[in-house]
Design a protein around this motif. Sequence first.
Motif, short mmCIF file in Angstrom:
data_model
loop_
_atom_site.label_atom_id
_atom_site.label_comp_id
_atom_site.label_asym_id
_atom_site.label_seq_id
_atom_site.Cartn_x
_atom_site.Cartn_y
_atom_site.Cartn_z
N MET A 115 0.84 -1.19 0.00
CA MET A 115 0.00 0.00 0.00
C MET A 115 0.88 1.24 0.00
N ASN A 116 0.46 2.20 -0.75
CA ASN A 116 1.27 3.36 -0.99
C ASN A 116 0.47 4.62 -0.72
N LEU A 117 1.04 5.57 -0.01
CA LEU A 117 0.36 6.84 0.20
C LEU A 117 1.31 7.96 -0.21
N LYS A 118 0.73 9.03 -0.75
CA LYS A 118 1.58 10.17 -1.05
C LYS A 118 1.13 11.32 -0.16
N THR A 130 9.99 1.23 13.25
CA THR A 130 9.84 -0.18 13.61
C THR A 130 8.91 -0.41 14.81
N SER A 131 8.47 0.66 15.49
CA SER A 131 7.49 0.46 16.57
C SER A 131 6.12 0.87 16.01
N LEU A 132 5.05 0.38 16.64
CA LEU A 132 3.72 0.75 16.14
C LEU A 132 3.52 2.26 16.24
N LEU A 133 3.98 2.84 17.36
CA LEU A 133 3.82 4.28 17.52
C LEU A 133 4.54 5.05 16.41
N ALA A 134 5.75 4.63 16.10
CA ALA A 134 6.50 5.32 15.05
C ALA A 134 5.84 5.10 13.68
N GLN A 135 5.27 3.91 13.46
CA GLN A 135 4.67 3.62 12.16
C GLN A 135 3.40 4.43 11.92
N ILE A 136 2.60 4.63 12.97
CA ILE A 136 1.32 5.33 12.74
C ILE A 136 1.37 6.80 13.11
N GLU A 157 -2.59 5.44 20.45
CA GLU A 157 -2.68 6.46 19.39
C GLU A 157 -3.64 6.01 18.28
N ALA A 158 -3.65 4.71 18.00
CA ALA A 158 -4.56 4.21 16.96
C ALA A 158 -6.01 4.46 17.38
N ILE A 159 -6.31 4.20 18.66
CA ILE A 159 -7.66 4.45 19.18
C ILE A 159 -7.98 5.95 19.06
N LYS A 160 -6.96 6.78 19.32
CA LYS A 160 -7.13 8.23 19.19
C LYS A 160 -7.57 8.61 17.77
N TYR A 161 -6.90 8.04 16.75
CA TYR A 161 -7.28 8.36 15.37
C TYR A 161 -8.74 7.99 15.12
N GLY A 162 -9.15 6.83 15.63
CA GLY A 162 -10.55 6.42 15.48
C GLY A 162 -11.47 7.45 16.12
N CYS A 163 -11.12 7.87 17.33
CA CYS A 163 -11.94 8.85 18.07
C CYS A 163 -12.11 10.15 17.30
N ILE A 164 -11.00 10.69 16.77
CA ILE A 164 -11.08 12.04 16.20
C ILE A 164 -11.60 12.05 14.77
N ARG A 165 -11.52 10.90 14.07
CA ARG A 165 -11.78 11.01 12.63
C ARG A 165 -12.53 9.84 12.00
N ILE A 224 -5.03 -1.32 9.56
CA ILE A 224 -5.15 -0.33 10.64
C ILE A 224 -4.03 0.70 10.54
N ILE A 225 -2.81 0.22 10.28
CA ILE A 225 -1.69 1.16 10.09
C ILE A 225 -2.01 2.10 8.93
N TYR A 226 -2.49 1.51 7.84
CA TYR A 226 -2.79 2.31 6.65
C TYR A 226 -3.77 3.43 6.98
N ARG A 227 -4.86 3.06 7.66
CA ARG A 227 -5.90 4.04 7.96
C ARG A 227 -5.38 5.14 8.90
N CYS A 228 -4.58 4.73 9.90
CA CYS A 228 -4.03 5.72 10.84
C CYS A 228 -3.10 6.70 10.11
N VAL A 229 -2.23 6.16 9.26
CA VAL A 229 -1.29 7.01 8.54
C VAL A 229 -2.06 7.96 7.61
N ASP A 230 -3.11 7.43 7.00
CA ASP A 230 -3.89 8.26 6.08
C ASP A 230 -4.57 9.42 6.82
N ILE A 231 -5.01 9.15 8.03
CA ILE A 231 -5.62 10.23 8.83
C ILE A 231 -4.55 11.25 9.21
#
Length: 351
Positions: A1-4, A129-135, A184-192, A212-219
């Motif tokens: 998956m790719n995002l710009k 390499t950590s979930l926090l850093a990835q999202i 932080e992932a739950i936070k993205y769900g909450c706000i958006r 889930i990573i994809y959606r968080c990064v996209d937000i």
Amino acid sequence: MNLKINTAKPYQILIERGCLRRAGEEAARVFPGGAKTVIVTDSNVGPIYAHAVASSLEAAGFQSSVFPFPAGEEHKRTTNILGMYAAFSDRGLTRSDFVVALGGGVTGDMAGFAAATYLRGIRFLQIPTSLLAQIDSSVGGKTGVDLPQGKNLVGAFHQPSLVLIDPDTLSTLPDAFFADGLGEAIKYGCIRDGELFGRIAAGGVKDEIEPIIYRCVDIKREFVERDELDNGDRMLLNFGHTFGHALEKLHAYKDLTHGEAVGIGMVMMSRCGEAAGLTEPGTAEKIARVLSEYGMPVSDPADPDLIREATQVDKKSRGDNINLVLLRHIGESFLHPIPRAELGRFMEALS
Ligand code: NAD
Ligand code: ZN
């Protein structure tokens, strides 16, 4: 998956299992052939992944070497930044070369800051390499380092040239840090995104983390594009952080992780919002339920007066007003500035 991501200088974010092992190939698309690089990594991540990254870079024609530093937030210090400058200089990095940040948020923030300031700025590649850093921390261009006076007090906006997110690296991440990122992932769900929130609430995220990573990064991308320098909309990303930072401070950054503090902060803020008639009733309870499902705390015994005092001195709140982030309901957030003097009354629901 790719995002710009369309910041002033746009870049790609690749989310793909195994992409760490193709770092050289991917880097070759962005950096001209023959460039040199220093891979900055910490003492936990380096031994597991630095070799694969270095060989892939070498195979693609880059000269690389590794700069390791001791793992942990307590090593997010300017002495390590000076060590990085020395390594960049010893290895002859010029402005046509680049830095690789391989690790969690501490590595990304420090390597990014060193890259932002060395020779007035050279390019860098993020391999979180950590979930926090990835999202969260690898996207958006905030870099920095702690001072004895406080966390992240020195920093710069410096966007990476490329972000490579390899979800496979999470298999070696200790569980406690996984839960931390989940906050932080739950936070993205909450706000958006109520649907993202529901997906996390349904459990089993570990087996299905990529979307889930994809959606968080996209937000995060969306907020960063609207407000690259963090003067407005991007503040919504601070949901849960106002009280969360205060709690971290009261715990002296021990025995409560950032993600846990943010989780409790989201519940507290939603309770206040509900009491003020601004947040849909039951919202705080929904957040608390998800947090407990992942074994995260939902409240803290700290005295609300102390939390209020610690909140007042937050470096990110300026002027006479304090910018609170509230939810209308799960999936929709808004900024709610109130005069500082009214924070106590707003927090009455917590007493
Ligand atoms: P971290 O970098 O300390 O990583 C957490 C721990 O996990 C460390 O011990 C690390 O060595 C280890 N680790 C990381 N990946 C691993 C893996 N794949 N396998 C095994 N071990 C692994 O901390 P973090 O939680 O990733 O990030 C926190 C930092 O991020 C804080 O300093 C915070 O200020 C910063 N941050 C920055 C931003 C931003 O926008 N720049 C946003 C949020 C947080
Ligand atoms: Zn955070």
